[in-house]
Enzyme design. Structure first.
Site, PDB file in Angstrom:
ATOM      1  N   GLU A   1       3.768  22.264  18.860  1.00  0.00           N
ATOM      2  CA  GLU A   1       2.419  22.801  19.061  1.00  0.00           C
ATOM      3  C   GLU A   1       1.395  21.680  18.812  1.00  0.00           C
ATOM      4  O   GLU A   1       1.584  20.859  17.908  1.00  0.00           O
ATOM      5  CB  GLU A   1       2.176  23.938  18.060  1.00  0.00           C
TER       6      GLU A   1
ATOM      7  N   CYS B   1       4.385  29.113  16.164  1.00  0.00           N
ATOM      8  CA  CYS B   1       3.884  28.938  14.797  1.00  0.00           C
ATOM      9  C   CYS B   1       3.713  30.252  14.016  1.00  0.00           C
ATOM     10  O   CYS B   1       4.674  30.928  13.716  1.00  0.00           O
ATOM     11  CB  CYS B   1       2.597  28.121  14.814  1.00  0.00           C
TER      12      CYS B   1
ATOM     13  N   LYS C   1      -0.225  32.201  22.730  1.00  0.00           N
ATOM     14  CA  LYS C   1      -0.046  32.502  21.306  1.00  0.00           C
ATOM     15  C   LYS C   1      -0.897  33.704  20.898  1.00  0.00           C
ATOM     16  O   LYS C   1      -2.085  33.778  21.238  1.00  0.00           O
ATOM     17  CB  LYS C   1      -0.440  31.280  20.479  1.00  0.00           C
TER      18      LYS C   1
END
Ligand SMILES: *[C@@H]1O[C@H](CO)[C@@H](O)[C@H](O)[C@H]1NC(C)=O
Ligand SMILES: *[C@@H]1O[C@H](CO)[C@@H](O)[C@H](O)[C@H]1NC(C)=O
Ligand SMILES: *[C@@H]1O[C@H](CO)[C@@H](O)[C@H](O)[C@H]1NC(C)=O
Ligand SMILES: *[C@@H]1O[C@H](CO)[C@@H](O)[C@H](O)[C@H]1NC(C)=O
Ligand SMILES: *[C@@H]1O[C@H](CO)[C@@H](O)[C@H](O)[C@H]1NC(C)=O
Ligand SMILES: *[C@@H]1O[C@H](CO)[C@@H](O)[C@H](O)[C@H]1NC(C)=O
Ligand SMILES: *[C@@H]1O[C@H](CO)[C@@H](O)[C@H](O)[C@H]1NC(C)=O
Length: 549
Positions: free
Chosen positions: A109, A240, A208
């Site tokens: 990321e 994440c 995301k």
């Protein structure tokens, strides 16, 4: 006072927080080589013959070159210049992975442009990313969707090297600015993963969902469940902070039965329960899925820790807070772990703990903190023993035998159940054996990186109300313990194959998703987020000064 200082520290070093400093230590550790073509051809042949039992996976921990300026907008050309510098390094890693026979590579990321942007300053880095259904090979049709040089280059890297490539980039989607949710700029902006197949075709796009202090990006309307099929299994993707939540992470594994999850991250390590390698390996084991983790490498923000994790054990992992180097990891992984003979049996996490007669509850139970969470602790006074500590409905049991009690080391057994941290949106249930920072019990739960105490035996269990429990074992100097512990189907986390290495923590980390508070998703530029950004930036500066003093 001590405790308060510690709480502040934990707030700052939360995972997945994208607040950075402009450091640009460029690093690459690349091994040049030549037999790429033959390997690629060979891999190609196998691919066409039959579905594969195993595949070769790669992840690359990248020391991202950060932009000098994230406060005022730069030109599109300058943005591309910076992104190409990062892609130059990723290109070497991708080539090297392909040469070594990898079929798929995950990059981290924020690896292409870094962090700490506003909505305006990220804009020149963004490209329009279409839905994969349009059937697009950017490398062959570079102008089909306007100016998309980053996607073209990534697609060509996948195609030229005949390897699946996952990269994390930024998507912009025009919207009607009179629409109620459309931002004033007239664009939604998303933190996005893209995957290209061996022909360079876009096969997956994921926006995301659980942003962590990223005011430059928008939260998609609902969590996207993104999968794609290959001859070496079914894949799912998220990013994440998403890993702490039910959707889409758990849904991908439970309902969509993916074999392998691709996970780019910019993860800030948080001891004792949430260092990257520790939590990610535990999640793979608890969920029974392969997890390919590529973390950003940025030592001063405590970002390091990548790995390739199988359900029964980590295959390979990397943690390095000494150098500024990137690192390529490769491992052979089962394509369909569920039908592999090593696949762990289903676990009832509370079976043992709810059926035994609890050990006598200790007289010396005391309160303490891990991050902001108030635990109940009890000390491991003796060389060996049976202990129980409870908090509300959660009781944690530990049987243990140390090789010898080190004079200067104190361990406690802790229990926590409730909404976690400052946000108080995630419901946690945790049983943990941790080493205290010093022999003063007020330091129990604070970060500590080294230990001397070895255990001949440990068995940890808890009366969990959730079926989602992640078993963690972290050793001195931040190492994992592959092959040295297992989870029995009655929910006990026990040591295996003899004497342990010195232990920092043995934990059962439970997430009770249905008890989560309705989350206020981050990322929108509301007052609270802005306040948090300013506050945490100040705290990082304060802490850095403390460290330097
Ligand atoms: C940042 O600025 C320095 C000094 O002006 C320059 O050498 C470097 O190339 C710049 N870095 C980037 C990523 O633009
Ligand atoms: C891919 O290969 C073509 C020709 O074979 C070359 O022109 C191009 O620069 C390569 N692109 C990348 C990103 O490797
Ligand atoms: C992958 O294959 C399965 C059947 O094996 C199918 O149900 C699923 O829809 C496919 N997924 C994608 C994204 O093509
Ligand atoms: C787990 O074991 C306990 C104790 O034997 C039992 O009461 C419970 O129903 C089991 N849970 C599941 C999901 O099987
Ligand atoms: C255990 O935790 C509960 C809930 O936080 C608290 O009320 C209780 O006082 C704690 N017990 C001890 C001995 O600290
Ligand atoms: C702990 O309990 C087990 C049986 O449950 C017993 O065999 C053992 O002796 C106990 N250990 C200690 C140190 O009390
Ligand atoms: C333990 O630490 C606390 C907080 O710093 C301090 O108040 C206390 O005096 C210490 N206790 C001992 C025995 O050193």
């Amino acid at each position: 006072m001590q405790q308060r200082a510690n709480q502040t520290q934990s707030l700052v070093f939360m995972e997945c927080m994208f607040i950075g400093f402009n450091r640009s230590h460029l690093t690459l550790a690349m091994i040049p080589s030549s037999f790429q073509a033959s390997v690629a051809v060979f891999a190609q042949i196998i691919l066409h013959v039959s579905a594969l039992d195993t595949f070769r996976a790669a992840v690359y921990e990248h020391a991202v070159i950060l932009p000098n300026n994230t406060e005022t907008p730069v030109s599109q050309d300058d943005a591309l210049l910076l992104m190409n510098k990062n892609m130059d390094i990723l290109e070497k890693a991708i080539k090297q992975a392909a040469e070594q026979g990898a079929q798929i590579i995950v990059t981290p990321e924020d690896a292409i442009y870094g962090w700490k942007f506003t909505r305006e300053t990220i804009f020149p880095y963004l490209e329009y990313i279409p839905d994969p259904q349009v059937n697009w090979i950017p490398c062959q049709q570079p102008h089909r969707f306007g100016h998309t040089p980053v996607q073209v280059r990534l697609s060509c890297l996948a195609k030229n090297n005949s390897i699946y490539v996952l990269a994390n980039i930024g998507d912009k989607k025009p919207c009607n600015s009179r629409g109620s949710t459309c931002p004033p700029s007239g664009y939604y902006q998303y933190n996005t993963n893209v995957v290209y197949d061996t022909q360079g075709k876009l096969v997956a796009r994921y926006h995301k969902y659980h942003l962590y202090s990223e005011p430059q990006f928008d939260v998609p309307e609902k969590p996207e469940v993104v999968t794609f099929n290959t001859t070496f299994g079914r894949f799912g993707i998220f990013t994440c902070f998403d890993i702490l939540f039910h959707d889409p992470a758990v849904t991908l594994v439970k309902d969509f039965q993916v074999d392998t999850v691709l996970f780019p991250t910019a993860w800030m390590n948080v001891l004792p329960l949430l260092t990257a390698i520790e939590f990610h390996s535990a999640w793979a084991m608890g969920m029974g899925v392969n997890l390919l983790v590529a973390n950003t490498h940025h030592v001063s923000l405590r970002m390091t820790g990548s790995g390739i994790y199988a359900p029964h054990s980590p295959k390979v992992y990397y943690y390095d807070k000494e150098t500024e180097l990137g690192k390529l990891l490769l491992a052979e992984v089962d394509s369909h772990p569920r039908i592999s003979p090593t696949y762990p049996t289903a676990v009832n996490w509370s079976a043992y703990a709810t059926t035994i007669k609890p050990f006598p509850v200790q007289k010396h139970t005391f309160g303490g903190f891990i991050s902001r969470d108030e635990f109940n602790f009890t000390e491991l006074f003796e060389n060996a023993g049976n202990l129980t500590v409870c908090q509300k409905e959660l009781c944690c049991h530990l049987s243990y035998r140390m090789l010898g009690k080190e004079e200067n080391e104190v361990y406690v057994l802790g229990a926590f159940t409730g909404l976690h941290g400052r946000r108080r949106s995630e419901y946690w249930q945790v049983c943990t054996l941790v080493k205290c920072k010093s022999t003063n019990l007020t330091t129990c739960g604070q970060p500590v990186e080294t230990a001397l105490t070895r255990f001949e035996m440990f068995s940890l269990s808890g009366t969990f109300g959730t079926e989602y429990v992640f078993p963690e074992v972290l050793l001195t100097n931040i190492h994992l313990a592959p092959g040295k512990f297992e989870v029995l189907n009655d929910g006990r986390l026990v040591n295996k194959n003899g004497l342990s290495e010195p232990i920092l923590t043995v934990s059962l980390f439970g997430r009770w998703y249905t008890k989560d508070a309705l989350s206020i998703s981050g990322g929108t530029s509301n007052a609270a987020t802005t306040y948090l950004l300013i506050f945490t930036s100040l705290m990082i500066i304060a802490l850095q000064n403390t460290v330097m003093v």
